[in-house]
Enzyme design. Structure first.
Site, PDB file in Angstrom:
ATOM      1  N   LYS A  37      -5.642   9.427   2.955  1.00 31.14           N
ATOM      2  CA  LYS A  37      -6.412   8.681   3.884  1.00 31.14           C
ATOM      3  C   LYS A  37      -7.544   9.348   4.342  1.00 31.14           C
ATOM      4  O   LYS A  37      -7.259  10.729   5.061  1.00 31.14           O
ATOM      5  CB  LYS A  37      -5.535   8.142   4.883  1.00 31.14           C
ATOM      6  CG  LYS A  37      -6.104   7.102   5.668  1.00 31.14           C
ATOM      7  CD  LYS A  37      -6.971   5.833   4.960  1.00 31.14           C
ATOM      8  CE  LYS A  37      -5.841   5.116   4.081  1.00 31.14           C
ATOM      9  NZ  LYS A  37      -6.829   4.299   3.218  1.00 31.14           N
ATOM     10  N   GLN A  41      -3.483   2.318  10.364  1.00 32.90           N
ATOM     11  CA  GLN A  41      -2.077   2.391   9.524  1.00 32.90           C
ATOM     12  C   GLN A  41      -1.243   3.213  10.485  1.00 32.90           C
ATOM     13  O   GLN A  41       0.288   3.081  10.516  1.00 32.90           O
ATOM     14  CB  GLN A  41      -2.297   2.909   8.333  1.00 32.90           C
ATOM     15  CG  GLN A  41      -3.004   2.095   7.272  1.00 32.90           C
ATOM     16  CD  GLN A  41      -4.460   2.240   7.004  1.00 32.90           C
ATOM     17  OE1 GLN A  41      -4.982   2.943   8.160  1.00 32.90           O
ATOM     18  NE2 GLN A  41      -5.025   2.151   5.889  1.00 32.90           N
ATOM     19  N   ARG A  74      -6.757  -0.452  -7.471  1.00 33.85           N
ATOM     20  CA  ARG A  74      -7.234   0.753  -6.595  1.00 33.85           C
ATOM     21  C   ARG A  74      -7.677   1.895  -7.278  1.00 33.85           C
ATOM     22  O   ARG A  74      -6.566   2.483  -8.081  1.00 33.85           O
ATOM     23  CB  ARG A  74      -6.422   0.576  -5.549  1.00 33.85           C
ATOM     24  CG  ARG A  74      -6.075  -0.594  -4.582  1.00 33.85           C
ATOM     25  CD  ARG A  74      -5.355  -0.363  -3.427  1.00 33.85           C
ATOM     26  NE  ARG A  74      -6.263   0.634  -2.387  1.00 33.85           N
ATOM     27  CZ  ARG A  74      -5.887   1.138  -1.237  1.00 33.85           C
ATOM     28  NH1 ARG A  74      -4.592   1.159  -0.956  1.00 33.85           N
ATOM     29  NH2 ARG A  74      -6.746   1.834  -0.624  1.00 33.85           N
ATOM     30  N   ASP A  81      -2.531  10.453  -2.106  1.00 34.65           N
ATOM     31  CA  ASP A  81      -2.847   9.380  -3.037  1.00 34.65           C
ATOM     32  C   ASP A  81      -2.949  10.037  -4.437  1.00 34.65           C
ATOM     33  O   ASP A  81      -2.897   9.329  -5.370  1.00 34.65           O
ATOM     34  CB  ASP A  81      -3.786   8.430  -2.611  1.00 34.65           C
ATOM     35  CG  ASP A  81      -3.201   7.623  -1.354  1.00 34.65           C
ATOM     36  OD1 ASP A  81      -3.138   6.430  -1.636  1.00 34.65           O
ATOM     37  OD2 ASP A  81      -3.554   8.121  -0.182  1.00 34.65           O
ATOM     38  N   ARG A 130       0.790  -1.246   0.000  1.00 38.44           N
ATOM     39  CA  ARG A 130      -0.026  -0.019   0.183  1.00 38.44           C
ATOM     40  C   ARG A 130       0.719   1.087   0.192  1.00 38.44           C
ATOM     41  O   ARG A 130       2.060   1.350   0.080  1.00 38.44           O
ATOM     42  CB  ARG A 130      -0.872   0.083   1.265  1.00 38.44           C
ATOM     43  CG  ARG A 130      -0.255  -0.418   2.574  1.00 38.44           C
ATOM     44  CD  ARG A 130      -0.618   0.180   3.802  1.00 38.44           C
ATOM     45  NE  ARG A 130      -0.840   1.597   3.947  1.00 38.44           N
ATOM     46  CZ  ARG A 130       0.209   2.432   4.401  1.00 38.44           C
ATOM     47  NH1 ARG A 130       1.231   1.963   4.645  1.00 38.44           N
ATOM     48  NH2 ARG A 130       0.377   3.634   4.218  1.00 38.44           N
ATOM     49  N   GLY A 131       0.357   2.384  -0.125  1.00 37.71           N
ATOM     50  CA  GLY A 131       0.914   3.541  -0.140  1.00 37.71           C
ATOM     51  C   GLY A 131       1.299   4.002  -1.406  1.00 37.71           C
ATOM     52  O   GLY A 131       1.642   3.374  -2.473  1.00 37.71           O
ATOM     53  N   ALA A 132       0.791   5.203  -1.815  1.00 33.34           N
ATOM     54  CA  ALA A 132       0.857   5.760  -3.317  1.00 33.34           C
ATOM     55  C   ALA A 132       2.178   5.644  -4.140  1.00 33.34           C
ATOM     56  O   ALA A 132       2.239   4.841  -5.073  1.00 33.34           O
ATOM     57  CB  ALA A 132       0.573   7.010  -3.421  1.00 33.34           C
TER      58      ALA A 132
END
Length: 390
Positions: A264, A212, A98, A253, A64-66
């Protein structure tokens, strides 16, 4: 197919496991991911041998994470090419895994374009696959370099806005090495302040519903020795009211052409609090996260996550206890409806500055963002996401 195997128990003295790495095995290349759903209890790696396994890892937030999604997407195309799968089909599947994080599609396009260009130039499948892998490695290296530059620009900006050091920084979600080819985005700035002796306290939002902040940011802060305190998301307002927050640092993101920031869920309320209390609200993201083809935040497709993430609390995995990760403990009546957007959108007029590897946009304006993207070294190899080339 994705296989799980135990690497080590997490802990301050344990070796750091990379978030993502390409590995050549005798039976063929694989993409190895640190399963972030198992942190902070364990460091477990997922071995992805095909694109469906990688897509599953992306959708379940194992990766995860852009910025890291962009890297993973590029390597996913390379994996499909190396193992003889249909590259165009793999690229389309990955790009839609996503919807909100623009970096995912960016990384996929970079590698897919490299593959297609090689094929059109007469390269055989093996050479075309090598071209895709080289491009994925370039995306990875560029992100690591961008992380270093963002940390430097962000630290300088903090010095300008908050002379004297002793910064008390509030952050949301996770923006460190776990989401990057380097040391991260917003958390990399906080880490730079810590190393410079200028970080007094890192306030870590737990970041409901998937925690997170509690699971990942606190994990990274502990490993690097940063002075941090975890708080419930709803407690942030009392910190502002008590004058305990000097700046808010978050990642992104997607950033649209007008400077609206998708991050987020829970980020927008922090921006409102920061504006009311006259606290700088700073977004740290590489130019690959800026989407100049999307005019404003209202046009961003916000991912809606499953309701059970809100109505249940995932039981932590405890080694030896037989508990499977993701087993939910109900915290709401059976059948309760849940609203669970993964992100919210903060308008540009609430953002003090956007820090990128190419510099800082402050005030945040469409022209300022476009100029940063046009001068970014990364811009020269962009395709299809509205970035301006050098």
């Amino acid at each position: 197919m994705a296989d799980r195997y135990e690497k080590s128990e997490a802990g301050a003295d344990a070796p750091v496991v990379p978030s993502l790495r390409w590995e050549e095995l005798p039976e063929g290349p694989v993409l190895v991911l640190l399963d972030q759903t198992r942190l902070p209890t364990e460091e477990i790696e997922l071995v992805c041998t095909d694109v469906p396994a990688l897509v599953q890892a992306i959708r379940t937030l194992a990766v995860r994470g852009a910025p890291l999604l962009g890297i993973a997407g590029a390597y996913g195309v390379a994996l499909a090419a190396a193992r003889g799968f249909d590259v165009a089909d793999a690229a389309d599947t990955l790009a839609h895994a996503r919807p909100t994080a623009v970096n995912l599609g960016y990384g996929v396009r970079r590698a897919a374009d490299a593959y297609r260009t090689a094929v059109e130039g007469g390269a055989d499948r093996e050479l075309a696959a090598a071209a895709a892998l080289a491009e994925a490695r370039a995306v990875h290296a560029e992100d690591a370099e961008a992380s270093t530059k963002m940390a430097a620009h962000g630290l300088a900006l903090l010095g300008e806005l908050l002379p004297g050091g002793g910064h008390r920084i509030l952050t949301h979600c996770n923006t460190g090495a776990l989401v990057s080819g380097g040391e991260g985005t917003a958390l990399a700035v906080a880490l730079a302040a810590h190393r410079a002796g200028e970080l007094r306290r890192l306030w870590v939002d737990e970041t409901r519903p998937l925690l997170q902040g509690a699971r990942l940011t606190a994990y990274e802060a502990a490993r690097t020795g940063m002075p941090y305190t975890l708080l419930a998301d709803g407690a942030a307002g009392s910190l502002f009211a008590a004058g305990e927050v000097d700046a808010v640092l978050i990642g992104a993101d997607r950033i649209t052409a007008d400077g609206s920031v998708a991050n987020k869920v829970g980020s927008y309320p922090l921006a409102v609090l920061a504006r009311y209390h006259h606290v700088p609200f700073i977004v740290v993201a590489p130019t690959s996260t800026v989407d100049l083809a999307t005019a404003d935040g209202a046009l961003i497709e916000v991912e809606q996550r499953p309701g059970h993430e809100v109505t249940e609390i995932a039981a932590p995995y405890v080694p030896g206890a037989g508990t499977e990760a993701g087993t939910g403990v109900p915290v709401a009546p059976l059948g309760a409806l849940a609203y669970n957007p993964a992100f919210d959108v903060t308008p540009a007029d609430l953002v003090t500055a956007i820090v990128t590897e190419a510099g800082v946009a402050s005030p945040v304006t469409p022209g300022g963002l476009a100029e940063l993207c046009s001068t970014s070294r990364l811009g020269k190899s962009r395709s299809g996401n509205g970035m301006m080339a050098e």
